[in-house]
Design an enzyme around this catalytic site. Structure first.
Site, PDB file in Angstrom:
ATOM      1  CG  ASP A 100      -2.336  -0.508   0.824  1.00  0.00           C
ATOM      2  OD1 ASP A 100      -2.565  -0.743  -0.381  1.00  0.00           O
ATOM      3  OD2 ASP A 100      -3.185  -0.675   1.715  1.00  0.00           O
ATOM      4  CG  ASP A 108      -9.570  -8.083  11.781  1.00  0.00           C
ATOM      5  OD1 ASP A 108     -10.360  -7.173  12.117  1.00  0.00           O
ATOM      6  OD2 ASP A 108      -8.459  -8.231  12.314  1.00  0.00           O
TER       7      ASP A 108
END
Ligand SMILES: O=c1ccn([C@@H]2O[C@H](COP(=O)(O)OP(=O)(O)O[C@H]3O[C@H](CO)[C@@H](O)[C@H](O)[C@H]3O)[C@@H](O)[C@H]2O)c(=O)[nH]1
Ligand SMILES: [Mn+2]
Length: 729
Positions: free
Chosen positions: A137, A442
């Site tokens: 990223d 998550d």
């Protein structure tokens, strides 16, 4: 257990004793609440307000305690039978994709990232069935350069690991913890490998320091030409580079074996489009991998979580491939363990209680949470598939590419799947892939999978599957837990609140289990109240607990003492926590509630009213030399912001003041009377003081860089004096 089972599930021992204990605590709690309701002081001057506040705090703690029982009621442990797996499936093991996420070459050094990548490439698994993907990223050429170096080094490293059955297979860790073997034949090979590795890491470090890759090195791989001077980490086109193509018959290691596929991806970044942090990266990886390898199983790890057990893939497959019990298992979660914790775990970061107790409890209700790293998924369930009895996995799936196809064309196609606009007007980030908009992508994703009818399994082998880097300072710890409590509270307040969304879809025990974490944030207020109001009342001479001579004294003291004793025993039984470590955990329990959970809760609320936006502050994986030294010596590092520290200090100093006053009073009036009236209040206040000894040291005694600045100390002292005086008016 049938003969054909690939795994076994065993119940934890000692459950009847635990349940009996839990019932006595429950009885104690009921008596306490009854006492509070029936003994309200007659006037406000006698502490009626404080009494009501305290009753509410106790009511909350009672409720929360009940919630936490879900994970202690019936914990289970899993065991796998890898030999049976090999016997039956060796020739037709499924393909596996591995996703690694990194975000910043300075916070997450490329050398750390490639050490993780190399450990994953060296799994004890057929390399032609393995593909490792790195999502960067940071879009950094420095990370890409390190990955290119890793692709070369892998040719030596993988056969070396397999030949010598090394563990762990992360070179950085292996060489820093193992000594050169004594026998001559291995000696040379070992040293040669170490030198090769060190030369590589030195080159990478030097290039990361200089910030750019020299032109002559760029000639080594076509991928370098993708970076243009105007590109930044926040604005750049998508980049996909296949560094090793496992399908290429010429891609061999130096022992002549096939190599795993290795892919570098930097999804497109543009400030005009929200990138959704790690969830966005994962979703791009799912798409990019779907045209390169498209394996039915996906392992996801963070860039610092290296493999510490070369058999983890095989262990996980024992769950998925079990013909009877494996059909509805969507993911297999390993615990999040760290390799950089000190003996007594100053900041309570080992997550041991969660790993050794709570996750096992969740497992008995349908499965653990997905915690973002060390987790094996079915590709289909990650992409939103619902569970049905008829569902049958296609274990042979994988991309049917022609090895002679033009690689650049394939990369270009993959790049088109990693653009900012690809997801517009699609279900990605919603029903497909990882869910966006929640700081713990998550947990929410795992919850949604379970609500679609799937189960999960928790596997915690003695030889840990994955080890990562945990926070090493107070500030980092507080920040990480702020993100976690914020995201979890967000889930609770959203339409995904487990009691509503999960109702009828997952078991009540699991709904409660999720809420242990979803409700972290709400613990802050009652705890804050509990460590301030009784102490201030002590100062003012108001008794809020039953006298020592009253029969009501029994339930209060029983619950207080028994809960702490149990928590100590539970910690010691894990064999990973020392007594001092447990004590540190208690301190951090208090600190987290007064800071992380409070700020996490406030951040969630301010987001709901629209004042602030979601963020993701990366947990640091490196720290300064001075700070590292203190960390090793287990000296607390007070590097948090002044406001954060102010709350902790305020509570510490206030309780100290109250305790001193109570002692003075006892000396003047006689201990017998004072203790009879105030024993429990003094005990509470005294415990807070005892827990905070490390804080007093930081405030008053230490002079190093990690101690608390004098300006903060003096200001808090002034506030404490003011509050103490005002409270007596
Ligand atoms: O924009 C981002 C931000 C982070 N990451 C990656 O996400 C991972 C986790 O970040 P880290 O700073 O290490 O956070 P932790 O608090 O250690 O992470 C835990 O909690 C996160 C949710 O808050 C989960 O995503 C993680 O898997 C879980 O390990 C790292 O590999 C990062 O590189 C990205 O890829 N893109
Ligand atoms: Mn991390």
């Amino acid at each position: 257990m049938s003969d054909r089972s690939l795994f076994a599930t065993e119940q934890a021992r000692g459950r009847p004793a635990y349940r009996l204990y839990a019932c006595t605590i429950l009885a104690g709690i009921c008596l306490i609440l009854y006492y509070r309701a029936t003994h309200l002081p007659a006037t406000w001057r006698e502490g009626r307000g404080e009494w009501i506040g305290l009753s509410l705090a106790e009511l909350w703690h009672a409720f929360y305690w009940v919630i936490t029982q879900s994970v202690r009621w019936n914990p289970v442990h899993r065991r796998t039978f890898k030999d049976k797996l090999s016997q039956r499936y060796e020739g037709r093991l499924p393909n596996v994709d591995i996703f690694v996420c990194t975000a910043d070459p300075y916070a997450e050094p490329p050398n750390l990232v490639i050490s993780t990548v190399l450990s994953l490439m060296a799994y004890n698994y057929p390399p032609e069935k393995l593909s490792v993907y790195l999502s960067d990223d940071g879009g950094s050429i420095l990370t890409f350069y390190a990955m290119w170096e890793a692709s070369q080094f892998a040719k030596h490293w993988i056969p070396f690991c397999k030949r010598n059955k090394l563990e762990p297979r992360a070179p950085a860790i292996y060489f820093s913890t193992s000594d050169c073997p004594n026998d001559k034949s291995h000696h040379e090979e070992w040293l040669g490998m170490k030198i090769l590795y060190e030369e590589m890491t030195n080159r990478i470090d030097a290039i990361v320091m200089s910030g750019k890759v020299p032109e002559e090195l760029k000639a080594n791989h076509k991928g370098f030409s993708q970076w243009k001077p105007e590109m930044t980490s926040k604005k750049h086109p998508p980049i996909v580079q296949i560094l090793i193509d496992g399908k290429d018959p010429n891609a061999l290691d130096n022992a002549g074996n096939a190599l795993p596929t290795l892919v570098y991806m930097a999804r497109e970044k543009n400030p005009e489009y929200h990138h959704n942090f790690k969830a966005g990266a994962m979703n791009s990886l799912i798409r990019v991998s779907s045209i390169i390898s498209n394996s039915p199983i996906i392992l996801n790890v963070d860039c610092d979580m290296y493999s510490n057990n070369a058999d983890s893939i095989r262990d996980a497959l024992c769950f998925f491939l079990d013909e009877v019990k494996g059909r509805d298992i969507a993911f297999v979660q390993y615990p999040q363990n760290y390799n950089n914790m000190t003996k007594n775990d100053t900041y309570g970061n080992t997550l041991t209680v969660i790993n050794e107790v709570e996750m096992c409890g969740l497992d008995s209700w349908g499965g653990p949470l997905y915690i973002g790293t060390g987790c094996f998924h079915r590709r289909e369930t990650l992409c939103g598939m619902k569970y049905t009895k008829e569902y049958k996995e296609n274990w042979n799936r994988g991309s049917e590419r022609n090895p002679h196809d033009d690689i650049r064309k394939l990369e270009e196609k993959a790049e088109s799947l990693a653009t900012c606009t690809y997801e517009l007007n699609t279900q990605w980030g919603n029903d497909v892939g990882l869910k966006y908009g929640i700081a713990v992508e998550d947990v929410i994703t795992g919850l949604m999978i379970q609500c679609r009818g799937w189960k999960s399994a928790y596997y915690n082998p003695p030889q840990k599957g994955f080890l990562g880097v945990g926070p090493t300072t107070l500030a980092q710890t507080i920040l990480q837990h702020k993100r976690w409590s914020e995201g979890n509270f967000q889930i609770f307040l959203s339409k995904y609140c487990t009691f509503i969304y999960g109702h009828g879809k997952i078991k009540l025990g699991l709904q409660m289990g999720y809420c242990i974490y979803n409700l972290w944030a709400l613990n802050s207020i009652p705890t804050l109240y509990y460590v301030i109001a009784p102490s201030l009342s002590l100062l003012r001479g108001i008794s809020l607990f039953p006298k020592m001579t009253s029969p009501w004294f029994i339930p209060f003291s029983y619950v207080m003492v028994a809960k702490q004793t149990y928590s100590l025993i539970e910690a010691l039984l894990t064999r990973e926590i020392t007594v001092q470590g447990w004590w540190n955990l208690q301190r951090m329990w208090l600190i987290k509630r007064l800071t992380s959970y409070l700020y996490g809760g406030l951040a969630t609320l301010s987001k709901i009213v629209g004042v602030s936006k979601m963020g993701f502050t990366i947990t640091a994986k490196i720290s300064g030399e001075d700070a590292s030294k203190r960390y090793e010596q287990e000296i607390m590092e007070f590097d948090a912001s002044s406001l954060t520290l102010a709350i902790i200090e305020f509570v510490a100093l206030l309780n100290m003041t109250c305790l001193v006053c109570a002692t003075t009073r006892a000396m003047m009036r006689g201990w017998a009377i004072v203790l009879d009236m105030y024993f429990l209040q003094i005990l509470l206040c005294g415990s807070v003081v005892a827990l905070n000894v490390a804080i007093y040291e930081g405030l008053l005694l230490r002079k190093d860089k990690g101690s608390i600045p004098w300006s903060v100390t003096l200001t808090t002292l002034a506030v404490v004096m003011l509050v103490s005086l005002l409270s007596r008016v």
